[in-house]
Design an enzyme around this catalytic site. Structure first.
Site, short mmCIF file in Angstrom:
data_model
loop_
_atom_site.label_atom_id
_atom_site.label_comp_id
_atom_site.label_asym_id
_atom_site.label_seq_id
_atom_site.Cartn_x
_atom_site.Cartn_y
_atom_site.Cartn_z
N ARG A 35 0.84 -1.21 0.00
CA ARG A 35 0.00 0.00 0.00
C ARG A 35 0.87 1.26 0.00
NH1 ARG A 35 -5.20 -1.21 3.98
NH2 ARG A 35 -6.00 -2.96 2.75
N LYS A 196 -16.33 -17.92 2.83
CA LYS A 196 -17.77 -17.85 3.09
C LYS A 196 -18.57 -17.22 1.96
CE LYS A 196 -17.65 -17.63 8.06
NZ LYS A 196 -17.86 -16.75 9.21
N GLY A 351 -8.53 -8.62 0.33
CA GLY A 351 -7.41 -8.56 1.27
C GLY A 351 -6.51 -9.79 1.22
N GLY A 374 -12.20 -5.06 1.91
CA GLY A 374 -13.63 -4.76 1.98
C GLY A 374 -14.06 -3.73 0.95
P1 ADP Z 1 -10.30 -11.99 0.32
O1 ADP Z 1 -9.85 -11.48 1.69
O2 ADP Z 1 -9.24 -11.84 -0.72
O3 ADP Z 1 -11.64 -11.46 -0.09
P2 ADP Z 1 -11.36 -14.40 1.51
O4 ADP Z 1 -11.17 -13.87 2.91
O5 ADP Z 1 -12.73 -14.50 0.99
O6 ADP Z 1 -10.48 -13.57 0.47
O7 ADP Z 1 -10.71 -15.83 1.34
C1 ADP Z 1 -9.55 -16.25 1.94
C2 ADP Z 1 -9.84 -17.20 3.06
O8 ADP Z 1 -10.57 -18.33 2.60
C3 ADP Z 1 -8.56 -17.76 3.67
O9 ADP Z 1 -8.54 -17.48 5.05
C4 ADP Z 1 -8.67 -19.26 3.39
O10 ADP Z 1 -8.13 -20.05 4.42
C5 ADP Z 1 -10.14 -19.48 3.29
N1 ADP Z 1 -10.43 -20.73 2.56
C6 ADP Z 1 -10.34 -20.95 1.24
N2 ADP Z 1 -10.63 -22.23 0.96
C7 ADP Z 1 -10.92 -22.85 2.13
C8 ADP Z 1 -11.31 -24.18 2.49
N3 ADP Z 1 -11.46 -25.14 1.57
N4 ADP Z 1 -11.54 -24.44 3.81
C9 ADP Z 1 -11.39 -23.45 4.73
N5 ADP Z 1 -11.02 -22.19 4.45
C10 ADP Z 1 -10.79 -21.89 3.16
C1 3PG Z 2 -8.58 -2.16 5.30
O1 3PG Z 2 -7.43 -2.54 5.53
O2 3PG Z 2 -9.46 -2.92 4.84
C2 3PG Z 2 -8.90 -0.72 5.53
O3 3PG Z 2 -7.78 -0.02 5.94
C3 3PG Z 2 -10.06 -0.54 6.49
O4 3PG Z 2 -9.73 -0.96 7.77
P1 3PG Z 2 -10.88 -1.32 8.81
O5 3PG Z 2 -11.51 -2.59 8.33
O6 3PG Z 2 -10.18 -1.47 10.16
O7 3PG Z 2 -11.88 -0.18 8.83
#
Ligand code: ADP
Ligand code: 3PG
Ligand code: MG
Length: 393
Positions: A35, A196, A351, A374
């Site tokens: 970033r 999810k 993220g 987000g």
């Molecule tokens: P982003 O933050 O890029 O939007 P997500 O948070 O939706 O991505 O996805 C990443 C998460 O999904 C990781 O923590 C990963 O461990 C979880 N994940 C992916 N596949 C599986 C699985 N088969 N079982 C459990 N967790 C999973």
């Molecule tokens: C992020 O890293 O997604 C942004 O900096 C927002 O942070 P926050 O979820 O703590 O509001």
């Protein structure tokens, strides 16, 4: 919707309040320079036009209290190294000392303010707090795309009191992500994974009707497989959302979107390194199996689709990528997408997904990697982001 851009703002020789997202410090260490690097084009452009810069950001969630480990001080050094220029650090973001330092700032000089969230007024969007920050500068530039979904004082308050515009990063994020939904080159493949469905329903719905092909991976795929009647044993699922998964399958049929689910899965009996893993066909899980990654057969079937696609968007790792044993499908996808750079628009958002390609050292091998978590998902869901609203023309 259009937002005010840097080219629409008279910023030459001005004192600029530049809102960035340097939410990258944990335990007094910069854990991620991405970033910071992405904020450099705007900083350099402003410096080239003889501006003086007051940089402001939040970090972590200190909830209005000073937490030393969440200070932005370590960022000043990293930024100074990247810019090869002095960056002074000020211990607060409002108050007499800050005003005096801002007053004394000369063209070409840069100061970084302390974590905005050390004041509860930031998240409360307090207008007096916003006004006192606005008084520090002559113009406001917002490059904090990753925080654009937060209606906080530095995001939506300060621009009320100063001539304002989006920075170059904000512009690129906005144009790329809204461009995906407006006028993608076709075929458009969207790959959505992650843990999810509940966090991705809106994104999926807005991609249906825009993308030509949607591939679902990650734990999310498990709920879709259940919706099709398969037993996924002990895999992570959201049983409450099986009906939603069915609706999404129906919706894609109606909109003639090709919704693809995995045909094989990598499973183990426990989520830990070194557990015996096997690849099984969908529907053939044994008692106690947990699906943790997408199998090779599925990934192989994606190759011709990826090779043909002119736009590829990826959000959400395809497996439990925190463990290298289950990061293989995500790695394959990262490489396959990188091979399409120059031939297709390749965009990565979210993220964990951004952190994943960064850890591989591959973040420069795509058309665009969003700094937003987000924020990028909300923008792709078609939601209004408060900070973008504040920059509307
Ligand atoms: P982003 O933050 O890029 O939007 P997500 O948070 O939706 O991505 O996805 C990443 C998460 O999904 C990781 O923590 C990963 O461990 C979880 N994940 C992916 N596949 C599986 C699985 N088969 N079982 C459990 N967790 C999973
Ligand atoms: C992020 O890293 O997604 C942004 O900096 C927002 O942070 P926050 O979820 O703590 O509001
Ligand atoms: Mg995530």
């Amino acid at each position: 919707m259009n937002i005010k851009l840097l080219k629409d703002l008279d910023y030459r020789n001005k004192k600029v309040y530049l809102r960035v997202d340097y939410n990258v410090v944990e335990n007094s260490k910069v854990i991620d320079e991405f970033r910071i690097e992405q904020s450099l084009p705007t900083i350099k452009e402003l410096l080239a036009k003889n501006c003086s810069l007051i940089l402001a950001s939040h970090n972590g969630r200190p909830e209005g209290k000073v937490e030393k480990s969440l200070s932005l001080r370590p960022v000043a050094q990293v930024l100074a190294n990247l810019l090869k220029r002095k960056v002074s650090f000020i211990d607060d973001c409002v108050g007499q000392e800050v005003s005096a330092e801002a007053e004394a700032l000369k063209p070409g000089e840069i100061m970084l303010l302390e974590n905005l969230r050390f004041h509860e007024a930031e998240e409360k969007n307090n207008s007096l707090f916003a006004k006192s920050m606005a008084r520090l500068a002559e113009v406001y530039v917002d490059d904090a795309f990753a925080n654009a979904h937060r209606a906080h004082a530095s995001m939506v308050g300060v621009p009320k009191y100063l001539p304002h515009a989006a920075g170059l990063l904000m512009q690129k994020e906005f144009e790329t992500l809204t461009g995906l939904l407006k006028s993608p080159r076709r075929p458009f493949l969207a790959v959505v994974g992650g843990a999810k469905i509940s966090t991705k329903i809106e994104v999926l719905k807005s991609l249906i009707g825009k993308a030509d092909i949607i591939f679902i991976g990650g734990a999310m795929a498990n709920t879709f497989l259940q919706a099709q009647g398969f037993d996924v044993e002990k895999s992570l699922t959201e049983p409450d959302l099986i009906d939603t998964a069915r609706e999404i399958i129906e919706l894609s049929k109606n909109k003639k979107v090709d919704l693809i689910l995995p045909t094989d899965l990598v499973v183990a009996k426990a989520v830990k390194p070194g557990a015996n893993k096997r690849t099984v066909e969908v529907g053939k899980l044994e008692k106690g199996d947990i699906a943790l990654d997408i199998g090779k057969e599925t990934m192989r079937s994606l190759i011709p689709i990826i090779k043909k696609a002119k736009t590829i968007f990826w959000n959400g790792t395809l497996g439990y990528a925190e463990l290298s044993d289950y990061a293989l499908a995500s790695k394959d996808l990262a490489y396959l997408m990188a091979l399409r750079k120059g031939k297709a628009e390749t965009v990565i958002g979210g993220g964990d997904t951004t952190a994943f390609v960064e850890k591989l050292g591959m973040h420069n091998r795509y058309s665009f990697v969003s700094t937003g978590g987000g924020a990028s998902l909300e923008l792709l869901s078609g939601k209004q982001l408060p900070a973008l609203e504040a920059l509307r023309t």
